[in-house]
Scaffold this active site. Structure first.
Site, PDB file in Angstrom:
ATOM      1  N   HIS A  40      65.094  17.484 111.512  1.00 57.38           N
ATOM      2  CA  HIS A  40      66.333  17.943 112.149  1.00 57.38           C
ATOM      3  C   HIS A  40      67.371  18.357 111.103  1.00 57.38           C
ATOM      4  O   HIS A  40      68.061  19.368 111.271  1.00 57.38           O
ATOM      5  CB  HIS A  40      66.914  16.826 113.026  1.00 57.38           C
ATOM      6  CG  HIS A  40      65.975  16.348 114.090  1.00 57.38           C
ATOM      7  ND1 HIS A  40      65.607  17.143 115.156  1.00 57.38           N
ATOM      8  CD2 HIS A  40      65.327  15.163 114.267  1.00 57.38           C
ATOM      9  CE1 HIS A  40      64.779  16.474 115.943  1.00 57.38           C
ATOM     10  NE2 HIS A  40      64.587  15.266 115.417  1.00 57.38           N
ATOM     11  N   ASN A 316      87.539   6.151 101.694  1.00 55.56           N
ATOM     12  CA  ASN A 316      86.081   6.240 101.599  1.00 55.56           C
ATOM     13  C   ASN A 316      85.642   7.656 101.248  1.00 55.56           C
ATOM     14  O   ASN A 316      84.695   7.855 100.484  1.00 55.56           O
ATOM     15  CB  ASN A 316      85.444   5.806 102.911  1.00 55.56           C
ATOM     16  CG  ASN A 316      83.930   5.760 102.828  1.00 55.56           C
ATOM     17  OD1 ASN A 316      83.357   4.927 102.147  1.00 55.56           O
ATOM     18  ND2 ASN A 316      83.270   6.683 103.523  1.00 55.56           N
ATOM     19  N   ARG A 319      86.017   8.157  97.555  1.00 60.65           N
ATOM     20  CA  ARG A 319      85.024   7.393  96.789  1.00 60.65           C
ATOM     21  C   ARG A 319      83.634   8.013  96.860  1.00 60.65           C
ATOM     22  O   ARG A 319      82.823   7.827  95.948  1.00 60.65           O
ATOM     23  CB  ARG A 319      84.959   5.954  97.291  1.00 60.65           C
ATOM     24  CG  ARG A 319      86.130   5.081  96.898  1.00 60.65           C
ATOM     25  CD  ARG A 319      85.840   3.612  97.140  1.00 60.65           C
ATOM     26  NE  ARG A 319      85.558   3.335  98.550  1.00 60.65           N
ATOM     27  CZ  ARG A 319      86.479   2.960  99.433  1.00 60.65           C
ATOM     28  NH1 ARG A 319      87.745   2.835  99.058  1.00 60.65           N
ATOM     29  NH2 ARG A 319      86.140   2.713 100.683  1.00 60.65           N
ATOM     30  N   ASN A 322      82.664  12.781  95.356  1.00 60.41           N
ATOM     31  CA  ASN A 322      82.178  13.111  94.017  1.00 60.41           C
ATOM     32  C   ASN A 322      82.042  11.806  93.237  1.00 60.41           C
ATOM     33  O   ASN A 322      82.979  11.371  92.572  1.00 60.41           O
ATOM     34  CB  ASN A 322      83.147  14.075  93.326  1.00 60.41           C
ATOM     35  CG  ASN A 322      82.626  14.592  92.001  1.00 60.41           C
ATOM     36  OD1 ASN A 322      81.715  14.003  91.410  1.00 60.41           O
ATOM     37  ND2 ASN A 322      83.192  15.684  91.519  1.00 60.41           N
ATOM     38  N   TYR A 334      91.189   3.351  86.431  1.00 56.06           N
ATOM     39  CA  TYR A 334      91.568   2.323  87.400  1.00 56.06           C
ATOM     40  C   TYR A 334      91.430   0.917  86.819  1.00 56.06           C
ATOM     41  O   TYR A 334      92.369   0.108  86.866  1.00 56.06           O
ATOM     42  CB  TYR A 334      90.711   2.473  88.649  1.00 56.06           C
ATOM     43  CG  TYR A 334      91.053   1.500  89.761  1.00 56.06           C
ATOM     44  CD1 TYR A 334      92.152   1.717  90.574  1.00 56.06           C
ATOM     45  CD2 TYR A 334      90.286   0.360  89.978  1.00 56.06           C
ATOM     46  CE1 TYR A 334      92.481   0.828  91.590  1.00 56.06           C
ATOM     47  CE2 TYR A 334      90.599  -0.535  90.984  1.00 56.06           C
ATOM     48  CZ  TYR A 334      91.699  -0.288  91.788  1.00 56.06           C
ATOM     49  OH  TYR A 334      92.019  -1.180  92.777  1.00 56.06           O
ATOM     50  N   SER A 357      94.025  12.596  88.404  1.00 51.84           N
ATOM     51  CA  SER A 357      93.051  13.480  89.034  1.00 51.84           C
ATOM     52  C   SER A 357      93.709  14.755  89.539  1.00 51.84           C
ATOM     53  O   SER A 357      93.181  15.863  89.345  1.00 51.84           O
ATOM     54  CB  SER A 357      92.356  12.748  90.185  1.00 51.84           C
ATOM     55  OG  SER A 357      91.378  13.570  90.789  1.00 51.84           O
ATOM     56  N   HIS A 361      92.928  18.608  88.335  1.00 49.98           N
ATOM     57  CA  HIS A 361      92.508  19.605  89.324  1.00 49.98           C
ATOM     58  C   HIS A 361      93.426  20.824  89.268  1.00 49.98           C
ATOM     59  O   HIS A 361      92.956  21.973  89.281  1.00 49.98           O
ATOM     60  CB  HIS A 361      92.522  18.991  90.726  1.00 49.98           C
ATOM     61  CG  HIS A 361      91.288  18.227  91.074  1.00 49.98           C
ATOM     62  ND1 HIS A 361      91.055  16.943  90.630  1.00 49.98           N
ATOM     63  CD2 HIS A 361      90.198  18.565  91.813  1.00 49.98           C
ATOM     64  CE1 HIS A 361      89.895  16.520  91.089  1.00 49.98           C
ATOM     65  NE2 HIS A 361      89.351  17.483  91.806  1.00 49.98           N
TER      66      HIS A 361
END
Length: 458
Positions: A40, A316, A319, A322, A334, A357, A361
């Site tokens: 599927h 989530n 996390r 990537n 962190y 980050s 970017h």
């Protein structure tokens, strides 16, 4: 940055109860590799292949019916990847400096450092690393501006520059403790890893340094070729999306686009193509490209992403989208910030991760388009960070719908606003002839009547 590295090494020397866990590498396949074994899910992949075929047929039939011949003109791709020899020249310089400057400098520092001269050598080492990384950040940018490299060529340099910078930091950060806590009786050669380990790390699909990684037994070259062909197909896929849905809308940018009506229509018109670019870019880079290199290097841990599409919270999603970059941010930003400001102030550490980050970017976008227009930074560090707390307790599946709606709207706004600014700089005269022109949004102040618009080349 490196002035605190040695403090962090001291803080991380002993494991404490409740300390954040380390990244563990294990042999495992990518999520889509396993899902494609389900018929599927494989059918969904076939649908995307069929859409690519239809796009190609559409182009061929248009050429035949309108021009009487099959031209298959890919001018946009040729323009976007223009001056490629200059790109490869700068890539060789960046790669060569990472190989021939970082490792030898670290090796000699680790070799000659001892308790009697540690203070002087440590200061020299920190100064050397800072100077090197400042040069590594500025010289490629000056190069791509001086040579006026087009977007795709620029993004190759900017992303490779960022990748190599992250890798060199990971290597130095992981191995500093070995040097600083080496005892007199320890073998001096054990402080610095073998060059072969460093070389493998530079090309392996991970940003977290380890002396060893789990390895597979064999290489399937058919799998390697298949993944590279998928990357090539994705390139054409993105070309068709921009050619059909982006260029016709924005190439004649004028005042009409910055009216509320024009802006809203443009944003909603960009939502579907913008999200398709997100899908295809994800599949091309995080699945096909990284799996091809993992297979060639027999790299065992191929969890480059998780099932981010099932996320019900933005925390989530960040996390799992990537995992490669997330692991680096978690390991070297962190965790280190938590050690400096205290483990109870994790929201502060999270904010530092988001800011860093978002900055990088936006840095890549700025290098790509040659103008500073911090839309992504504001959306990422502002709205994106706020959504973490808004959806923090989301367990109901309806939050997954909210996440997808937010992604569609966000990608539509990103494609719309950056396209408007890009074509405004093609069509509208500059407001100033100095360095400030890179920072003044020309799409905000474009006063060019639609009747006097020049024809944009791309």
């Amino acid at each position: 940055m490196y002035s605190v590295v040695f403090q962090l090494v001291i803080l991380s020397r002993k494991k404490k109860k409740g300390e954040l866990p380390d990244k563990v590498f294990v042999t495992r396949r990518s999520v889509l590799t396993e899902l494609f074994e389900i018929s599927h899910i494989r059918t969904i992949y076939h649908i995307f292949v069929a859409i690519l075929i239809v796009f190609s047929l559409n182009t061929i039939l248009y050429d035949v019916l309108e021009k009487g011949t099959i031209s298959m003109n890919f001018e946009m791709i040729q323009w976007a990847f223009g001056k490629f020899p200059k790109v490869m020249a700068m890539w060789v310089v960046m790669q060569g400096s990472t190989l021939l400057v970082v490792y030898p400098a670290f090796y000699y520092w680790s070799l000659y450092r001892n308790p009697t001269n540690a203070g002087v050598l440590d200061i020299l080492w920190i100064c050397g690393v800072v100077i090197y990384q400042l040069c590594f950040l500025t010289i490629p940018v000056m190069y791509l501006v001086e040579n006026n490299l087009p977007p795709a060529s620029s993004i190759i340099i900017a992303t490779e520059q960022t990748r190599l910078l992250m890798k060199s930091h990971a290597f130095i950060r992981e191995n500093t403790a070995k040097v600083m806590y080496r005892k007199k009786d320890d073998d001096e050669s054990d402080a610095c890893p073998d060059f072969s380990k460093y070389l493998y790390f530079l090309f392996s699909p991970t940003l977290v340094y380890r002396d060893t990684y789990p390895r597979t037994l064999t290489i399937s070259w058919r799998y390697v070729v298949t993944n590279f062909l998928q990357v090539l197909a994705c390139l054409f896929y993105i070309y068709y999306i921009f050619e059909r849905f982006c260029v016709p809308v924005f190439q004649n940018f004028n005042r009409e686009h910055i009216t509320p009506r024009g802006f809203i229509l443009s944003v909603f018109g960009c939502m579907m193509p913008g999200t398709l670019v997100l899908f295809i870019g994800f599949f091309a880079i995080l699945h096909s490209w990284l799996n091809a290199f993992a297979e060639m290097l027999r790299f065992g841990d191929r969890l480059f992403y998780k099932d981010w599409w099932n996320s019900t919270t933005f925390s989530n999603y960040y996390r799992t989208w990537n995992v490669v970059v997330h692991d680096w941010l978690y390991t070297y930003i962190y965790k280190d910030v938590c050690k400096l400001i205290g483990r109870n102030n994790r929201p502060g550490a999270m904010a530092c991760v988001f800011i860093i980050s978002a900055v990088f970017h936006e840095y890549i976008i700025t290098c790509t388009f040659k103008f500073f227009y911090p839309v992504l930074f504001v959306m990422f560090a502002g709205g994106g960070f706020g959504f973490i707390f808004l959806t923090d307790k989301g367990s109901n599946r309806s939050w997954n719908v909210f996440m997808w709606v937010a992604l569609f709207i966000g990608n539509g706004m990103l494609m719309c606003l950056y396209s408007m600014e890009f074509y405004a700089r093609q069509n509208c005269p500059a407001n100033t002839d100095n360095f400030l022109d890179y920072f003044i949004p020309r799409s905000w102040f474009c006063d060019l009547p639609s009747s006097s618009l020049p024809s944009a080349s791309i």
